[in-house]
Design an enzyme around this catalytic site. Sequence first.
Site, PDB file in Angstrom:
ATOM      1  N   ASP A  13      -2.106 -11.234 -32.219  1.00 53.44           N
ATOM      2  CA  ASP A  13      -2.104 -12.254 -33.271  1.00 53.44           C
ATOM      3  C   ASP A  13      -3.456 -12.959 -33.365  1.00 53.44           C
ATOM      4  O   ASP A  13      -3.936 -13.249 -34.467  1.00 53.44           O
ATOM      5  CB  ASP A  13      -1.007 -13.274 -32.987  1.00 53.44           C
ATOM      6  CG  ASP A  13      -0.973 -14.384 -34.017  1.00 53.44           C
ATOM      7  OD1 ASP A  13      -0.681 -14.085 -35.200  1.00 53.44           O
ATOM      8  OD2 ASP A  13      -1.250 -15.550 -33.647  1.00 53.44           O
ATOM      9  N   CYS A  38       0.824  -1.205   0.000  1.00 51.92           N
ATOM     10  CA  CYS A  38       0.000   0.000   0.000  1.00 51.92           C
ATOM     11  C   CYS A  38       0.862   1.260   0.000  1.00 51.92           C
ATOM     12  O   CYS A  38       1.826   1.368   0.757  1.00 51.92           O
ATOM     13  CB  CYS A  38      -0.928   0.002   1.206  1.00 51.92           C
ATOM     14  SG  CYS A  38      -2.068  -1.395   1.221  1.00 51.92           S
TER      15      CYS A  38
END
EC number: 4.1.99.22
Length: 630
Positions: free
Chosen positions: A599, A81
């Site tokens: 792709d 955090c």
Amino acid sequence: MTNIIKSFITRNTYLNKLSPSPYQFNKYYSNSISTPPTHSYEKKQQPIQNVDDKKYILTDRFNRHHTYLRISLTERCNLRCKYCMPEEGVMLSQADKILTTDEIIRLSKLFVSAGVNKIRFTGGEPLVRKDVEPLIEEVGKIKGLQKIGITTNGILLSRKLDRLHKAGVNLLNISLDTLNSDKFTLITRRLGWDRVFQSIDNALKLDNIKVKVNCVIMKGLNDMEICDFVEMTRDKSVEIRFIEYMPFDGNLWSDKKFLSYTDMIKIIHEKYPTFKKYTIEEEEPNNTSKTYHVPGFKGKVGFITSMSEHFCSSCNRLRITADGNLKVCLFGNTEVNLRDRIRDGASDQQLLEIINAAVLKKKASHAGMYEIAQNKNRPMILIGEKSKIQINFKNKSIKQKKEVKNYLLKLINSSFINSNNNNNNNNNNNNNSKLQYIQQRNYSTNKNNQNLENNEFSHITKDGKLPTMVDISDKIITKRTAHAQSILEFPSNVLSQLLNLEKNNDIDNDNNISKNKEIVSKKGPVFATSIVAGTMAVKNTSNLIPFCHPIPIESCKIEITIIDSTSVKVDCIVSMSGKTGVEMEALTGATITSLTIYDMCKALSKDIVIKETKLISKFGGKSSSPQITK
């Protein structure tokens, strides 16, 4: 134990002559921050004449009786955090420096015998400690202990919750700073929002357990969610506690990020005009939170105002760090070493004398928030005989040695050790003789103190001519983790076609696309195929990048998330225990995953863009950086 108590009563009878310190506002309090309302009050404590004799052991010079002990079980945490973990990482203690289970149980029994009736286990993240369940089961058997609490981030809570509840845990504080899963990842630098929220729901289903959700409010980041959190209390018997953003070394605290509780109340009143405060009679004694509620809602809303309106005058809590140091004030610079005294064979009576001496040195209140914010790398100072100063100068630069020397000279000549107060001189000498050692330890690494002599290109020889592989033979094995991320942008109609939304009903009531839905092209499942490709790439990074060391990957987690109708996010987190980092493996995994998505989808459009690939964080080793990108 009776004799021990009597000796403390005799030595501390002067406490009855002292009155509690007057409440004073922070002299550094800025005019730009809303002033607390004039109707604020001090919570009253039980008069000292009515307190059981044993509590004199944990009574300070200002009549504060300490009945609440917080014990850190570990320095480790599975989140990073921003407001808690410095960007450059923290220096963890060696395993043998951490308190053992037996030592924690002994200290728990000792403090309970001296009047503590509530113990809360914290961290780091306490639930990452492997023996946390059996440890708490043993503590739960201590006679006189009424409340056992845990403060956790909730990631691991669900699977441990039932056993912890049976062990006696009846207070549960769960940290959650946002109700948005993507923002959770931004704040914590990790995934797992859904697991935290599930833990909250599971905890609320249990009987005889109070559940509180702690939320640190940072202006511009999550202050717009304040009312959303309040709304949680409509149907849930939970207390949402908004915590003012507090300065700790390395968390980049700024008054521009600070939002006072009075400003939070104004925001809430705009949506909930009936929002009101509980009366003093309805408040719990020594409660750190100012408690409010919306009439008709099941839950409560609290405000922890450590910065704008401190509650030092009613403080009843002490802290023990994971490496065994007693800390009488969260914001104080002093800690007293209990671990070494235990390992040196100290008796319970000797430990109680040390604890009492430390408690008697507790100040009336902590410093102002701007003064606290300017304290960098606050040292651990274990007060004692000057002849026992212990500083490890090994591997320190000349500059660091001079800084430490000057610091110690200043410390030894300070009034903190040699008090000139004639009234308390005998008492101070008596207390100081019971406290051992003086040492300095940084709570976290500091960029300003890092040695700059090694800022060279590691893959090029010193003459700058030949490329070379870095020699890692002398490095130590540590846990290494890296998190890389790629963002792909699609033309507006491509994701809709791939999701086949009308057939699969993947639009919710707010017209949002399901974020974890698989998409399928003519070649097959796009995300599943791409995750396989990315994982293969991670394992073959050393074959693609010339000077990457071949390493045994222990964990590779790839998650693909649909952000909106045109964007897809790829997160690749790689971990291993070794001598070298895994950031290149994480970057390679994110890159190949993105290329495979391209792709698999290029038949629909050649305008798909891999917008960016970047390292989010790396952890472990000398150059840990929990947050690389901002």
